[in-house]
Scaffold this active site. Sequence first.
Site, mmCIF file in Angstrom:
data_model
loop_
_atom_site.group_PDB
_atom_site.id
_atom_site.type_symbol
_atom_site.label_atom_id
_atom_site.label_comp_id
_atom_site.label_asym_id
_atom_site.label_seq_id
_atom_site.Cartn_x
_atom_site.Cartn_y
_atom_site.Cartn_z
ATOM 1 C CG ASP A 73 -2.115 -0.828 1.160
ATOM 2 O OD1 ASP A 73 -2.444 -1.300 0.055
ATOM 3 O OD2 ASP A 73 -2.772 -1.024 2.208
ATOM 4 C CD GLN A 91 -0.340 7.842 -2.016
ATOM 5 O OE1 GLN A 91 0.796 8.305 -2.139
ATOM 6 N NE2 GLN A 91 -0.887 7.616 -0.834
ATOM 7 N NE ARG A 144 -4.452 -1.288 -4.429
ATOM 8 C CZ ARG A 144 -4.149 -1.633 -3.167
ATOM 9 N NH1 ARG A 144 -3.833 -0.706 -2.278
ATOM 10 N NH2 ARG A 144 -4.154 -2.883 -2.800
ATOM 11 C CE LYS A 169 -10.789 10.410 -7.874
ATOM 12 N NZ LYS A 169 -12.022 11.213 -7.744
ATOM 13 C CB THR A 227 -11.201 5.240 -8.852
ATOM 14 O OG1 THR A 227 -11.976 6.412 -8.595
ATOM 15 C CG2 THR A 227 -11.534 4.720 -10.239
ATOM 16 C CG HIS A 228 -15.096 3.860 -4.737
ATOM 17 N ND1 HIS A 228 -14.123 4.426 -3.953
ATOM 18 C CD2 HIS A 228 -15.141 2.554 -4.398
ATOM 19 C CE1 HIS A 228 -13.596 3.514 -3.167
ATOM 20 N NE2 HIS A 228 -14.185 2.374 -3.420
ATOM 21 N NE ARG A 254 -11.712 5.079 2.624
ATOM 22 C CZ ARG A 254 -10.370 4.949 2.650
ATOM 23 N NH1 ARG A 254 -9.814 3.973 3.322
ATOM 24 N NH2 ARG A 254 -9.593 5.780 2.000
HETATM 25 P P1 FDA Z 1 -13.849 10.070 -4.859
HETATM 26 O O1 FDA Z 1 -13.394 10.263 -3.461
HETATM 27 O O2 FDA Z 1 -13.969 11.258 -5.732
HETATM 28 O O3 FDA Z 1 -15.209 9.272 -4.807
HETATM 29 C C1 FDA Z 1 -15.981 8.971 -5.956
HETATM 30 C C2 FDA Z 1 -17.348 8.466 -5.484
HETATM 31 O O4 FDA Z 1 -17.172 7.259 -4.740
HETATM 32 C C3 FDA Z 1 -18.041 9.398 -4.505
HETATM 33 O O5 FDA Z 1 -18.779 10.372 -5.182
HETATM 34 C C4 FDA Z 1 -18.909 8.423 -3.727
HETATM 35 O O6 FDA Z 1 -20.044 8.074 -4.478
HETATM 36 C C5 FDA Z 1 -18.039 7.213 -3.613
HETATM 37 N N1 FDA Z 1 -17.223 7.236 -2.377
HETATM 38 C C6 FDA Z 1 -15.917 7.541 -2.287
HETATM 39 N N2 FDA Z 1 -15.489 7.416 -1.009
HETATM 40 C C7 FDA Z 1 -16.562 7.039 -0.289
HETATM 41 C C8 FDA Z 1 -16.761 6.718 1.080
HETATM 42 N N3 FDA Z 1 -15.763 6.779 1.965
HETATM 43 N N4 FDA Z 1 -17.987 6.336 1.486
HETATM 44 C C9 FDA Z 1 -19.005 6.251 0.609
HETATM 45 N N5 FDA Z 1 -18.873 6.526 -0.723
HETATM 46 C C10 FDA Z 1 -17.682 6.914 -1.160
HETATM 47 N N6 FDA Z 1 -5.233 5.403 -0.866
HETATM 48 C C11 FDA Z 1 -3.943 5.556 -0.522
HETATM 49 O O7 FDA Z 1 -3.510 6.663 -0.214
HETATM 50 N N7 FDA Z 1 -3.123 4.447 -0.474
HETATM 51 C C12 FDA Z 1 -3.557 3.216 -0.827
HETATM 52 O O8 FDA Z 1 -2.778 2.257 -0.775
HETATM 53 C C13 FDA Z 1 -4.906 3.073 -1.209
HETATM 54 N N8 FDA Z 1 -5.410 1.855 -1.571
HETATM 55 C C14 FDA Z 1 -6.686 1.778 -2.086
HETATM 56 C C15 FDA Z 1 -7.167 0.571 -2.584
HETATM 57 C C16 FDA Z 1 -8.411 0.515 -3.181
HETATM 58 C C17 FDA Z 1 -8.899 -0.782 -3.728
HETATM 59 C C18 FDA Z 1 -9.204 1.700 -3.300
HETATM 60 C C19 FDA Z 1 -10.523 1.679 -3.995
HETATM 61 C C20 FDA Z 1 -8.757 2.876 -2.771
HETATM 62 C C21 FDA Z 1 -7.512 2.934 -2.147
HETATM 63 N N9 FDA Z 1 -7.050 4.111 -1.601
HETATM 64 C C22 FDA Z 1 -5.740 4.209 -1.216
HETATM 65 C C23 FDA Z 1 -7.994 5.224 -1.337
HETATM 66 C C24 FDA Z 1 -8.019 6.232 -2.465
HETATM 67 O O9 FDA Z 1 -6.793 6.910 -2.520
HETATM 68 C C25 FDA Z 1 -9.153 7.242 -2.278
HETATM 69 O O10 FDA Z 1 -8.944 7.933 -1.087
HETATM 70 C C26 FDA Z 1 -10.537 6.616 -2.252
HETATM 71 O O11 FDA Z 1 -10.634 5.545 -3.141
HETATM 72 C C27 FDA Z 1 -11.602 7.636 -2.660
HETATM 73 O O12 FDA Z 1 -11.333 8.116 -3.950
HETATM 74 P P2 FDA Z 1 -12.194 7.740 -5.266
HETATM 75 O O13 FDA Z 1 -11.237 7.452 -6.337
HETATM 76 O O14 FDA Z 1 -13.151 6.683 -4.966
HETATM 77 O O15 FDA Z 1 -12.891 9.105 -5.664
#
Ligand code: FDA
Length: 320
Positions: free
Chosen positions: A138, A167, A188, A191, A230-231, A291
């Site tokens: 990670d 990241q 991986r 963001k 990402t979500h 989160r």
């Molecule tokens: P964004 O935050 O813009 O979210 C997009 C949409 O997803 C939101 O509009 C919402 O619908 C949904 N969503 C996102 N977060 C939510 C939440 N907490 N609760 C409910 N809904 C939510 N980071 C890091 O620094 N080191 C790492 O090693 C990892 N590893 C990792 C593994 C995996 C499998 C994932 C999916 C993520 C990580 N991350 C991580 C976390 C990542 O950096 C980031 O903080 C989160 O994924 C949120 O970013 P999104 O890309 O989802 O976009």
Amino acid sequence: MLRRALLAAAASDQVHGLLTGTPAARAIVARYVAGDNAGDAVRVARELRAAGLLVTLDYLGEDTTDALRAAAVAAEYVTLLEKLHAEGLTADGAVEVSVKPTAVGLLLGSEHGERMASEHIERIAAAADAAGTTVTVDAEDHRTTDAGLRIAGQLRGRHPGAGSVVQAALRRTESDVRALATPGTRVRLCKGAYNEPVSEAFTDPHEIDKSFARCLRLLMEGPGYPMIATHDPRLVRIATALGLSREPGSFEYQMLYGIRFDEQPRLAASGARVRVYVPYGGDWYGYLVRRLAERPASLGLLLRSLAPRSVRSRSVRSTA
Ligand code: FDA
């Protein structure tokens, strides 16, 4: 802005005590965390596999400054991998593990800490090999980026399946991605979940998304194995479009346990490889805060539940 303020406030002991001592926090934890022990992790992994999803398991914990604790975390991963193997869950990397370098000793002195983290992750990777699966290192805050990438890079010499995490928020990442775009390398892309200084990171969400899209294109056009974490529906759509020119099965999507539950099987049903990142263990504070920082609505719910009853009923009346 709120996200940065929350991540900064979370470092306070008072906030830590308030959040960990409340039943409301427990309820929110249950959404994002599989449970307290390896048995819970194995059960959730089995359920996700039955739904056609791949899994990576994370034993919660970070920023350890105790060598015994670091060794215990590594031992937990080894035991977990043995259990998963015994259940037939690890074949072809279907269930793998993710490890944070600071959970296994990185912060125990500069060179000494990196050596300790590296040796512990080597033990975990050897157990993963024996079980037929992989380990992903990670990414944590920018002060650990060089060490994390070095540890994963050295590991790949002996365990080619070892994965790195980058990241998009960090300014350096595009250059890291170019260096990592080598045949078969598992990378991986996420963001970034940490509160970083402007000198190191983009802080405007739009800039982070643009950086993600640039890194995504480099990875998807390269010879490695991209893991798109990402979500964000827009970024998932861009990845899907870029994936059309790749061999099927040569990349995967990754999402966190508890987030966009419905999208995970939907993507998998479309033929994509989808892996769910599932944390477990009692040391959930740092993970929960990250989160909540991404989801101010959950934070609002939690804060309301922490307010004294009288204040709550007054505020309900005044808004009615
Ligand atoms: P964004 O935050 O813009 O979210 C997009 C949409 O997803 C939101 O509009 C919402 O619908 C949904 N969503 C996102 N977060 C939510 C939440 N907490 N609760 C409910 N809904 C939510 N980071 C890091 O620094 N080191 C790492 O090693 C990892 N590893 C990792 C593994 C995996 C499998 C994932 C999916 C993520 C990580 N991350 C991580 C976390 C990542 O950096 C980031 O903080 C989160 O994924 C949120 O970013 P999104 O890309 O989802 O976009």
